[in-house]
Motif scaffolding. Structure first.
Motif, short mmCIF file in Angstrom:
data_model
loop_
_atom_site.label_atom_id
_atom_site.label_comp_id
_atom_site.label_asym_id
_atom_site.label_seq_id
_atom_site.Cartn_x
_atom_site.Cartn_y
_atom_site.Cartn_z
N LEU A 203 0.76 -1.14 0.02
CA LEU A 203 0.03 0.05 0.23
C LEU A 203 0.72 1.35 -0.01
N THR A 205 3.26 3.97 -1.38
CA THR A 205 3.62 4.57 -2.72
C THR A 205 5.09 4.51 -2.89
N LYS A 208 6.11 1.11 -4.73
CA LYS A 208 5.69 0.77 -6.01
C LYS A 208 6.79 0.58 -6.99
N TRP A 290 -5.73 5.12 6.38
CA TRP A 290 -6.48 4.33 5.81
C TRP A 290 -5.93 2.70 5.60
N ALA A 297 -8.85 -1.02 1.85
CA ALA A 297 -7.28 -0.71 1.59
C ALA A 297 -6.52 -1.09 0.32
N ARG A 300 -6.23 0.35 -3.07
CA ARG A 300 -4.96 1.13 -3.38
C ARG A 300 -3.79 0.42 -3.45
N HIS A 302 -0.49 -1.47 -4.94
CA HIS A 302 0.11 -1.40 -6.24
C HIS A 302 0.40 -2.79 -6.77
N HIS A 388 -9.63 -6.85 -6.77
CA HIS A 388 -8.98 -5.86 -7.59
C HIS A 388 -7.64 -6.65 -8.42
#
Length: 480
Positions: A203, A205, A208, A290, A297, A300, A302, A388
């Motif tokens: 989660l 960033t 990623k 979050w 979660a 979001r 990656h 997802h």
């Protein structure tokens, strides 16, 4: 973890310098390869930096250090392997296992558990068999523990443990090609605390592009920790030591800091809780509020391919030696159900009892805690990530032969790595022969290897998890 061979592994050149390991049974092994360092006024509490360069060739064939820590509270389950490892506040290292002549192979990165308080790259996580049989490169990671990894103070970086694993992943991205790995095909995995770090990094960033798949073994539920919570614990330790800032804390010996942490842990203990005093927390920088919402979660995340699982009776690892005392105090178990389920306590107690022949207060507490802290979060993770992408879920059902231990927390690790011989002194495997357990180890690790290569475990009968078709693959020893 010790490997001896008369055949030297090829010398590998990393961005910081050359490293030499050894070859054992067709696998190159480099132990204690530096990925970072923490220096300056804050010393071991500073933010991790790139490993400084060295001249010549670094010998990476000996027993590597682990970070400063107390004895594991699960030593009576896993055994004493970690006691052989030297401790250091600068154990920013990885261990690399690669088949000889490896080139462009998928990479499995493993982050150990230990309640954010103990653990490291020991023989428990010997990746040789997994690398050889799965035709992949395996990397195990050390990260800072306890207050060093998770302090919160205005004059110190937040969530050092998360930053350490990020630094190791960046090192892998920059260096793993030299060991025969494919930096574009990395799977991040972890068990227990390591699974929490893995989940958070799916989660985060900043992570990623550093890995594409994730495996989470026995991932507890929510963090439930804020900067204020951990800041209060940090201040408690500093007060015990009589220091007023992190620079002064850094000048204290590791032994004194560890003693103070243990004192604060005892003074702040909550009956029945195994939550570590120092753990990752929402800091608004790396980790946000979050991220604790397991139900949403994953939208979001990656990475879109995960494997998640748990053992059938996770919580026996923490309670098995108290079984008789718990059976003699059934009211305490009922009190826990009332606290956990409120008006539904009696119904939930009866439902739980119906799932087991010969239920006792001890098994009721174990089953309730295991479901709430490990089982339900695993199912929730599988369900939400499946919305997802693709998720595969398992339950490890093998029953140990120690009274009251059943299928405890950590039991799947020797089977994940297919390294039963490295667990020769683990109480949880007492009474079994390696031959008896090897088929299960081969099967489970084969599923892991296939997932690392393709995103699918590739085992007969193991279906992807979905909201309309929730499926847990059971792993147990074949009937005699």
């Amino acid at each position: 973890m010790q490997h001896f061979s008369s055949q030297a592994a090829p010398v590998v050149e990393t961005l910081s310098g050359k490293v030499r390991g050894h070859v054992t049974d067709g696998v190159g092994i480099w132990l204690g390869v530096p990925y970072g360092a923490a220096t300056g006024e804050l010393g071991p509490f500073a933010e991790v930096e790139t490993a400084p360069a060295w001249e010549g060739t670094l010998d990476c064939g000996g027993l590597p250090a682990v970070f400063t820590q107390p004895q594991s509270r699960l030593a009576e389950v896993m055994g004493p392997a970690i006691d052989a490892s030297p401790q250091s506040d600068q154990a920013f290292t990885v261990n690399v296992f690669a088949p000889q002549d490896a080139q462009g192979l998928p990479v499995l990165v493993f982050v150990h558990g230990g309640g954010f308080s103990s653990g490291g790259g020991t023989r428990w996580y010997n990746g040789s068999a997994l690398a050889r049989n799965g035709n992949m490169v395996v990397v195990t990671v050390n990260y800072r523990l306890g207050i060093w990894g998770n302090l919160s103070a205005p004059d110190a970086p937040s969530n050092n443990a998360v930053r350490d694993v990020l630094a190791a992943l960046r090192w892998i991205a920059a260096n793993i090609k030299a060991f025969g790995g494919d930096a574009d095909n990395v799977t991040l995995s972890g068990q227990s605390a390591g699974a929490v770090l893995t989940r958070l990094l799916t989660l985060c960033t900043e992570a990623k592009g550093l890995f594409k798949r994730a495996i989470m073994l026995s991932c507890p539920g929510r963090l439930g920790a804020t900067a204020d919570d951990i800041g209060d614990a940090t201040h408690h330790v500093m007060k015990i030591l009589g220091v007023h800032n992190i620079a002064a804390l850094a000048r204290e010996s590791s032994a004194r800091v560890l003693d103070a942490v243990m004192t604060a842990t005892r003074e702040r203990a909550v009956p029945g809780s195994v939550t570590p005093l120092f753990r990752p927390y929402t800091d608004g920088v790396l980790l946000r509020d979050w991220m604790d919402d397991l139900d949403t979660a994953a939208g979001r995340a990656h990475c879109s391919e995960i494997m998640v699982g748990f053992t059938r009776e996770e919580f026996t690892s923490f309670l098995w030696q108290q079984a008789e005392a718990i059976n003699d105090a059934p009211d305490s178990v009922l009190d826990w159900y009332r606290h956990a389920y409120g008006a539904d306590a009696v119904v939930r107690y009866r439902q739980m009892a119906s799932h087991r022949t010969g239920a006792t207060p001890y098994t009721q507490w174990v089953d309730g805690l295991s479901e709430q802290i490990f089982g339900l979060p695993a199912v929730t993770l599988a369900s939400t990530y499946a919305e997802h992408g693709q998720a595969f879920a398992y339950r490890f059902d093998l029953q140990t032969r120690k009274p009251h231990l059943y299928a405890p927390h950590c039991l799947e690790l020797p089977f994940f790595f297919d390294n039963l011989t490295d667990w020769f002194d683990a109480p949880m495997l007492e009474g079994f022969s390696n031959d008896e357990l090897q088929p299960l180890a081969s099967r489970f690790s084969a599923g892991v290897a296939s997932f690392v290569r393709t995103g699918n475990p590739g085992l007969d009968g193991w279906r992807a998890f979905s909201g309309t078709g929730p499926f847990l693959m059971s792993f147990d020893k074949d009937p005699a």
